[in-house]
Design an enzyme around this catalytic site. Structure first.
Site, PDB file in Angstrom:
ATOM      1  N   ASP A   1       0.885  -1.149   0.000  1.00 22.90           N
ATOM      2  CA  ASP A   1       0.000   0.000   0.000  1.00 22.90           C
ATOM      3  C   ASP A   1       0.929   1.206   0.000  1.00 22.90           C
ATOM      4  OD1 ASP A   1      -2.041   1.816   0.060  1.00 22.90           O
ATOM      5  OD2 ASP A   1      -3.148   0.839   1.666  1.00 22.90           O
TER       6      ASP A   1
HETATM    7  C1  BGC Z   1      -4.891   3.407   0.126  1.00 24.43           C
HETATM    8  C2  BGC Z   1      -4.940   2.453  -1.044  1.00 24.43           C
HETATM    9  C3  BGC Z   1      -4.730   3.232  -2.323  1.00 24.43           C
HETATM   10  C4  BGC Z   1      -3.401   3.954  -2.237  1.00 24.43           C
HETATM   11  C5  BGC Z   1      -3.041   4.739  -3.467  1.00 24.43           C
HETATM   12  C6  BGC Z   1      -3.653   4.270   0.109  1.00 24.43           C
HETATM   13  O1  BGC Z   1      -3.748   5.294   1.043  1.00 24.43           O
HETATM   14  O2  BGC Z   1      -4.964   2.675   1.325  1.00 24.43           O
HETATM   15  O3  BGC Z   1      -6.155   1.763  -1.070  1.00 24.43           O
HETATM   16  O4  BGC Z   1      -4.811   2.371  -3.413  1.00 24.43           O
HETATM   17  O5  BGC Z   1      -3.438   4.848  -1.141  1.00 24.43           O
HETATM   18  O6  BGC Z   1      -3.810   5.869  -3.581  1.00 24.43           O
END
Ligand code: BGC
Length: 724
Positions: A233
């Site tokens: 993530d």
């Molecule tokens: C989120 C993800 C997301 C990523 C990119 C993170 O803060 O938890 O689900 O895909 O950011 O934006």
């Protein structure tokens, strides 16, 4: 390209080139190796559509005129259709647009389990039930990946809360892990063949999930055979050497110091001085090349996608229609007869609210979004006066989520807040005005619930209560108009107990995409017969829900999932706690009558006369179902498996099949279900596999979890072990 060719491509790469492929060189992109014809790999959020463009090195929206995309029903809304075909169709639209916008991997679907009504990201996840989550995720992934782009199933694993999401340490039994929290991921890999998995921010038993050797190496790679890309993530990797030595392949983060990412210069150094082996780095490269190869990014012809195809609107309308759940229609006020309406009053913020551009990373700049007010006017066509009343004051800050999690996000909250006195005064006026409008209306519809200031990434809700004093407004309005139709739009359960007994017409749905308002109007006027079903129990109060009554939420450094396998209806059902509305509940304008459920069991293999073959179990059920009313409509039959006796503690019953079909008035159709040994199993912690014990089981054909209509008994003679 063959595996050998990919290997030899990897061998030709310099260390710097390899390093460039395993970390962000922009916020959503890695580096290309042009010399060898390897393009950059581009990600985009997900999961409700393709996210608008951001600058490469700053969280600054580009605000382009071509940012506008299809806005799909949220994953919760999609799950409430219980329609796997719609999951496939929605995934297909998402895949086409991902490709159409030049991206390679879309960051969705979300399959974490709804553990608590308070979790801010419930709307991005499907359900409290692993079987339903898996059943919807698999076709969705297949739909996405048809367009030569990869899905990315998130967040692996145990992201069931946003409070302290960056470091909370989840303690859960191995049994609950394998029965509740992992099956949708397992199905996404084994059946959906997802090419992407995203690690979660949180820890599991003291170790960050994104570099958890047990979760990622042992389970995901070794046991499930995953060979695609495991991406962090954004900011979930915390140590170069730990993560370098685990099969996580790409380090994406939220900052613009790209060379300092754990998998940038620090990983290069670690490889040079042997703390991470070149073989480990090569493994990551091969995973990435595998996906690029499958997507025809390295050779061959890659399919072209599309953006905003006119046909997508039609398909998303159909999807939105089936997301709407009719919870109560006690006086049969619905459907409304359009022709009899001269004045319609719509009260409540969600009557006039658009939701696409909110929720956090799931935000969408929708090509269009039809609010309920718009939808109602589209169908009434000027023949009825539609009056809108806010009813109560709501302040939506949109991107406020950023402040609570990743501080680099821009804070758009510079909207001036009123003082408490000003709000009180406004609320008084709004209520008076709404009451006055109601008096002579032919129908009154209250459309309230939540919005993405509550259902939002980066924070959980403080309570299950309706915000902005809606309870009071509803109670006051019901005094004037006891026939008021109430609709709750929310991505997670809300507490309705204060007025529930007085409300006799009630609908519920999650954010359901660009056609949501039109779909809602079609259901109200009976152009569509509602067929949505609750994908998650609606508890009467928060204290009734298992994470809060048996377990902990949100915990502190550690959160203990002491409710164990008793998540969602598994708890309500087994412990005899009555929810406001049970899992799977959802009414129709017609009546369905269940015939007799019949079952047949086939057990083959095992050892007979000294000859042994792998045993297999197949159970088939069939049920005639009649639309006994005078309206056409779709119905979902849910099949729950219930062990009649068990030496092991088990939930009372568990969803293991469902079948949705459309029946014309008076029509009868056969509804079937098919089960294997996995369907009857529990997870055995000692033997480290799923086990089905011999014995008597019931298959319950149900209209909802608390509404079983027909039961068939089956006898299983042998014991079955199923690898996890
Ligand atoms: C989120 C993800 C997301 C990523 C990119 C993170 O803060 O938890 O689900 O895909 O950011 O934006």
């Amino acid at each position: 390209m063959t595996h050998e060719e990919l290997q030899s491509l990897c061998e030709k790469m310099t260390l710097d080139e390899k390093i460039g492929m395993v970390h962000g060189a922009a916020l959503f992109k890695t580096k290309a190796v042009e010399r060898l014809g390897i393009p950059a790999f581009t990600y985009s959020d997900g999961p409700m559509g393709v996210r608008p463009e951001y600058e490469d090195n700053a969280w600054m929206p580009k605000n382009l005129s071509d940012d506008y995309t299809s806005y799909l029903p949220s994953n919760t809304a999609l799950a409430s259709t219980f329609n796997t075909e719609l999951a496939y169709e929605s995934g297909k639209i998402l895949g086409e647009e991902t490709r159409g916008r030049g991206k390679d991997m879309i960051l969705g679907p979300g399959v974490n389990i709804h553990r608590s009504p308070l979790c801010g990201r419930n709307f991005e996840y499907m359900s409290e039930d692993p079987y339903l989550s898996a059943s919807m995720a698999v076709p969705y992934i297949k739909g996405v990946q048809e367009s030569d782009v990869s899905a990315c199933v998130k967040h692996f694993a145990l992201n069931n809360q946003e409070t302290r999401r960056n470091d909370v340490d989840v303690h859960v039994s191995e049994r609950a892990l394998f029965e509740i929290y992992l099956p949708a991921f397992r199905a996404a890999v084994r059946e959906g063949h997802t090419m992407g998995i995203m690690g979660s921010y949180n820890k599991f038993m003291g170790i960050y999930c994104s570099h958890h050797p047990y979760l990622i190496d042992e389970i995901l790679h070794k046991e499930w055979g995953f060979e695609g890309i495991t991406v962090s993530d954004w900011g979930s990797i915390h140590d170069t050497v730990e993560a370098g030595n685990v099969g996580i392949d790409a380090d994406m983060r939220v900052t613009d110091n790209f060379d300092e990412y754990y998998f940038a210069n620090p990983l290069k150094k670690a490889v040079e001085d042997g703390r991470v082996s070149m073989e480990m780095l090569d493994e990551k490269i091969i995973h990435i090349l595998n996906v690029m190869n499958s997507l025809h990014m390295l050779d061959g012809e890659r399919k072209a996608g599309t953006c905003n195809a006119p046909s997508s609107g039609e398909k998303l309308l159909k999807a939105a229609e089936e997301t709407i759940i009719l919870l109560k229609n006690e006086k049969k006020l619905l459907p409304l007869d359009k022709k009899k309406l001269k004045k319609l009053v719509v009260i409540g913020d969600n009557g006039n609210r658009m939701h696409a551009l909110g929720g956090g990373s799931a935000e969408i700049r929708a090509l269009y979004e039809l609010s309920p007010l718009m939808g109602l006017k589209m169908l009434l066509g000027g023949n009825c006066k539609v009056v809108y009343e806010p009813g109560y004051y709501t302040r939506v800050t949109g991107h406020a989520w950023g402040r609570d999690s990743n501080s680099q996000w821009i804070d758009f909250t510079a909207i001036k807040e009123l003082t408490a006195e000003e709000i009180e005064e406004l609320n008084r006026k709004y209520l008076e005005s709404a009451k006055a409008s109601c008096q002579d209306a032919d129908a009154v519809i209250f459309i309230g619930g939540l919005n993405h200031d509550h259902d939002v990434e980066g924070k959980d809700k403080n309570s299950m209560n309706l915000p902005a004093g809606q309870d009071k407004v509803i109670k006051e309005l019901l005094k004037v108009r006891p026939d008021m139709i109430i609709a709750m739009v929310a991505g997670s359960p809300v507490d309705m107990h204060e007025w529930l007994d007085d409300a006799h017409t009630l609908l519920y749905y999650s954010y359901n995409g660009m056609q949501g308002g039109l779909a809602f109007a079609k259901v109200l006027f009976g152009d569509v017969n509602p067929s949505g079903k609750l994908p998650t129990t609606l508890p009467l109060t928060l204290e009734d829900s298992p994470a809060h009554s048996l377990g902990e939420f949100p915990g502190n450094d550690i959160v203990n999932y002491d409710e164990d396998i008793y998540v969602g209806y598994r708890y309500f059902d087994t412990y005899g706690v009555k929810p406001a509305f049970a899992f799977g509940h959802g009414l129709s304008y017609t009546e369905f009558s269940f015939g007799e459920l019949t079952a047949s069991v086939k057990e083959t293999g095992g050892c007979e006369n000294g000859i042994c073959t792998i045993p297999s179990l197949s159970v088939r059920v069939s049920l005639p179902m009649t639309n006994a009313g005078d309206r056409d409509g779709a119905v979902t039959v849910q099949f729950y498996v219930k062990p009649v006796e068990s030496s092991v503690k088990r939930p009372l019953k568990e969803l293991k099949g469902f079948n949705k079909q459309f029946l014309k008035a008076g029509e009868t159709k056969e509804f079937t279900g098919k089960f294997d040994a996995y369907s009857f199993s529990y997870y055995d912690e000692e033997r480290k596999c799923y086990v089905t014990l011999p014995g008597t089981y019931e298959i319950c054909a149900a209209f909802a979890c608390d509404d079983v209509r027909s039961v068939a008994r089956v006898q299983i003679e042998k014991e079955y072990d199923i690898s996890r």
